[in-house]
Enzyme design. Structure first.
Site, PDB file in Angstrom:
ATOM      1  CB  ALA A 187      11.282  -2.446  10.078  1.00  0.00           C
ATOM      2  CE  LYS A 239       1.972  -2.320  11.442  1.00  0.00           C
ATOM      3  NZ  LYS A 239       1.331  -0.998  11.617  1.00  0.00           N
ATOM      4  CB  SER A 256       5.049  10.347   9.121  1.00  0.00           C
ATOM      5  OG  SER A 256       3.846  10.338   9.854  1.00  0.00           O
ATOM      6  CB  VAL A 264      -0.916   0.002   1.252  1.00  0.00           C
ATOM      7  CG1 VAL A 264      -1.807   1.228   1.251  1.00  0.00           C
ATOM      8  CG2 VAL A 264      -1.763  -1.254   1.272  1.00  0.00           C
ATOM      9  CG  MET A 265       2.972   2.629   3.539  1.00  0.00           C
ATOM     10  SD  MET A 265       2.308   4.282   3.768  1.00  0.00           S
ATOM     11  CE  MET A 265       3.782   5.238   4.072  1.00  0.00           C
ATOM     12  N   GLY A 317       0.799   7.646   6.489  1.00  0.00           N
ATOM     13  CA  GLY A 317      -0.045   6.541   6.050  1.00  0.00           C
ATOM     14  C   GLY A 317      -0.176   6.526   4.534  1.00  0.00           C
ATOM     15  CE  LYS A 322       7.111   7.777  10.609  1.00  0.00           C
ATOM     16  NZ  LYS A 322       6.653   6.502  11.006  1.00  0.00           N
ATOM     17  CD  GLU A 331       1.716   7.422  15.010  1.00  0.00           C
ATOM     18  OE1 GLU A 331       2.360   7.994  14.116  1.00  0.00           O
ATOM     19  OE2 GLU A 331       1.445   6.204  14.967  1.00  0.00           O
ATOM     20  CE1 TYR A 332       3.142   3.648  18.571  1.00  0.00           C
ATOM     21  CE2 TYR A 332       3.057   2.437  20.630  1.00  0.00           C
ATOM     22  CZ  TYR A 332       3.225   2.449  19.262  1.00  0.00           C
ATOM     23  OH  TYR A 332       3.482   1.274  18.594  1.00  0.00           O
ATOM     24  CG  HIS A 383       6.469  11.150  13.784  1.00  0.00           C
ATOM     25  ND1 HIS A 383       5.647  10.048  13.624  1.00  0.00           N
ATOM     26  CD2 HIS A 383       5.804  12.182  13.217  1.00  0.00           C
ATOM     27  CE1 HIS A 383       4.548  10.400  12.977  1.00  0.00           C
ATOM     28  NE2 HIS A 383       4.617  11.701  12.716  1.00  0.00           N
ATOM     29  CG  ASN A 384       6.131   6.189  14.561  1.00  0.00           C
ATOM     30  OD1 ASN A 384       6.080   7.193  13.863  1.00  0.00           O
ATOM     31  ND2 ASN A 384       5.990   4.991  14.071  1.00  0.00           N
TER      32      ASN A 384
HETATM   33  C1  6PG Z   1       3.154   7.181  10.401  1.00  0.00           C
HETATM   34  C2  6PG Z   1       2.866   6.083  11.389  1.00  0.00           C
HETATM   35  C3  6PG Z   1       3.225   4.734  10.888  1.00  0.00           C
HETATM   36  C4  6PG Z   1       2.994   3.628  11.922  1.00  0.00           C
HETATM   37  C5  6PG Z   1       1.573   3.439  12.292  1.00  0.00           C
HETATM   38  C6  6PG Z   1       1.286   2.199  13.126  1.00  0.00           C
HETATM   39  O1  6PG Z   1       3.878   8.071  10.794  1.00  0.00           O
HETATM   40  O2  6PG Z   1       2.634   7.145   9.284  1.00  0.00           O
HETATM   41  O3  6PG Z   1       3.607   6.322  12.550  1.00  0.00           O
HETATM   42  O4  6PG Z   1       4.579   4.752  10.534  1.00  0.00           O
HETATM   43  O5  6PG Z   1       3.462   2.459  11.375  1.00  0.00           O
HETATM   44  O6  6PG Z   1       1.125   4.539  12.968  1.00  0.00           O
HETATM   45  O7  6PG Z   1       2.030   2.132  14.279  1.00  0.00           O
HETATM   46  P1  6PG Z   1       1.618   1.111  15.439  1.00  0.00           P
HETATM   47  O8  6PG Z   1       1.169  -0.147  14.765  1.00  0.00           O
HETATM   48  O9  6PG Z   1       2.854   0.892  16.248  1.00  0.00           O
HETATM   49  O10 6PG Z   1       0.521   1.772  16.185  1.00  0.00           O
END
Ligand code: 6PG
Length: 468
Positions: free
Chosen positions: A78, A262, A130, A14-15, A132, A184, A191-192, A187-188
């Site tokens: 990864a 992940k 980043s 997809v990406m 999606g 990155k 995000e969490y 960043h994640n």
């Molecule tokens: C982004 C996201 C992406 C990440 C998903 C799922 O920046 O587009 O961070 O890279 O893979 O958000 O992450 P989790 O499965 O760990 O929630």
């Protein structure tokens, strides 16, 4: 096929598919590669209109079709797959070709791969992407690190495909080695943290304010037009509106409360621990995903204990506090993530510029938010800023909203509504802004039971006392 394509992309999931179509939309010719012939054929069909995209499942043909120095991006999961793709490419590459890993690779893997490929004259870049699938197609935020000179080869393509904030591309060279993957990763982590906070605010609005989904949608939508403007608030408003396609009220209500992960959030916490950087808002968001997985135990435990009966709150007051508390906690979460980047930059020699990082996060990425403009300005004004909470621009913003966080945390504690992200953010704020903490007692205890020594506030030196 001659050496004609500007850009190569490996991994047409997809990406990858969306990213390569974005490259083609921006007038660069691009060749895709996937072992799976069906995926290669699907891309050819999808990219037909552009006349700029082609694809193959023959690695030699793929490499030979690219103009030199070759720019090859990997968008594959990864881990070991990245290594095996590199090995399959190597026999066909020439010196000075570039391999760009666009996945969420662990940063030490990137350092290892860069060193390995350097010996062979190949440049290797870890580059976070980043946003999606939609971001990849319409403009992601891109976080590249590696050899600065080599980056110039791919810079025009990345700037063209990236998201734009007021015309500025959301991509910048961030630093040497694994700087791109490290940024990155953090960043994640942020995000969490933001996702956890948003879910708690949703919970308290429902439980204490009895907000309906329609009201939640309207509230979040209005917040998204104010200082909380951000992708995560925007999509939450959309989520609250979505009906269950099985005809049972709102879809979100039917979704199992076990959040998957992940690993990038966990890596952020693990590495922060290794470097001795406190990021409790991010730590708790990782723990919350772990606790959420214990669904059966939670259900059992729920039956064993009584909870306080939740006292209803005035809706308007609750909505006001919720907005303020969320703004406060978003700031403290960004503050912790950026603090980690600043310390890690010294530790790993990344030479990160936090104002640039905040800038390239303003659009395209998952943590994009109006707040990032202010954050970027704070780091532009003071390049040495240790922590966002020390920025004179942020003091009034935090001062004006921390009271709401206190109100909600106290209310949550009293009424048995868990607000772990919010309370960790508040605790982080309270301890970070305490000139004196009770850790003097810990030092005394350590010295008492283990002769670990202590320092004093009133004179220089290392001291030990026979306490008994
Ligand atoms: C982004 C996201 C992406 C990440 C998903 C799922 O920046 O587009 O961070 O890279 O893979 O958000 O992450 P989790 O499965 O760990 O929630």
């Amino acid at each position: 096929m001659g050496n004609t394509y500007d850009f190569g992309l490996i991994g047409l999931g997809v990406m990858g598919r969306n990213f390569i179509l974005n490259v083609a939309d921006n007038n660069y010719s691009a060749m895709g590669y996937d072992l799976d012939k069906e995926k290669a054929d699907a891309l050819i069909a999808e990219g037909e209109d552009t006349k700029k995209v082609n694809a193959t499942s023959d690695i030699k043909e793929f490499v030979n079709s690219l103009s030199t120095p070759r720019k090859i991006m990997l968008l594959v999961p990864a881990g070991k797959i990245v290594d095996s793709v590199i090995e399959s490419l190597l026999p066909h590459l020439d010196k000075n070709d570039l391999i760009i890993d666009g996945g969420n690779s662990f940063f030490t893997d990137t350092d290892r791969r860069e060193a390995y490929l350097k010996e062979k004259g190949i440049h290797f870049f870890g580059s976070g992407v980043s946003g999606g699938a939609k971001g990849a197609r319409r403009g992601p935020s891109i976080m590249p690190g590696g050899n600065k000179e080599a980056y110039k080869e791919v810079q025009p393509i990345f700037e063209a495909v990236s998201a734009k904030f007021k015309g500025e591309p959301c991509v910048a060279y961030l630093g040497p080695k694994s700087a791109g993957n490290y940024v990155k990763m953090v960043h994640n982590g942020i995000e969490y943290g933001l996702m956890q906070l948003t879910s708690e605010i949703y919970d308290i609005l429902k439980k204490a304010g009895n907000f309906s989904y329609e009201e939640l949608h309207t509230l979040f939508d209005s917040w998204n037009k104010g200082r909380l403007q951000s992708f995560l608030i925007e999509i939450s408003a959309e989520i609250f509106e979505k009906d269950d396609d099985k005809g049972n009220g709102k879809l979100v209500e039917k979704i199992l409360d076990k959040a998957k992960q992940k690993g990038t959030g966990k890596w952020t916490s693990q590495n922060a621990m290794d470097l001795g950087i406190p990021i409790p808002s991010i730590d708790i968001s990782v723990s919350m995903r772990q606790i959420s997985a214990l669904k059966d135990e939670r259900v059992k435990a729920d039956e064993l204990y009584n909870r306080p009966k939740i006292a209803a709150m005035d809706k308007d007051e609750l909505a006001k506090w919720a907005e303020e508390a969320l703004y406060f906690a978003f700031i403290t979460t960004y503050a912790q993530g950026l603090h980690q980047l600043s310390d890690a930059s010294v530790e790993y020699g990344y030479e990160l510029d936090l104002s640039v990082i905040a800038k390239i996060w303003r659009a395209g990425c998952i943590i994009r938010a109006g707040l990032l403009e202010d954050i970027s300005n704070a780091y532009t004004e003071d390049k040495e800023l240790k922590n966002l909470l020390l920025s004179p621009n942020f003091v009034p913003k935090v001062q004006a909203t921390v009271g709401a966080a206190r109100n909600l945390v106290a209310y949550g504690a009293k009424n048995g509504i868990p607000l772990p992200g919010l309370s960790n953010s508040l605790t982080y704020f309270d301890v970070y802004t305490s000139g004196r903490l009770p850790l003097n007692l810990i030092q005394a205890q350590r010295d008492h039971f283990g002769s670990h020594t202590y320092e004093r506030t009133d004179m220089e030196g290392i001291f030990h006392t026979e306490w008994e």
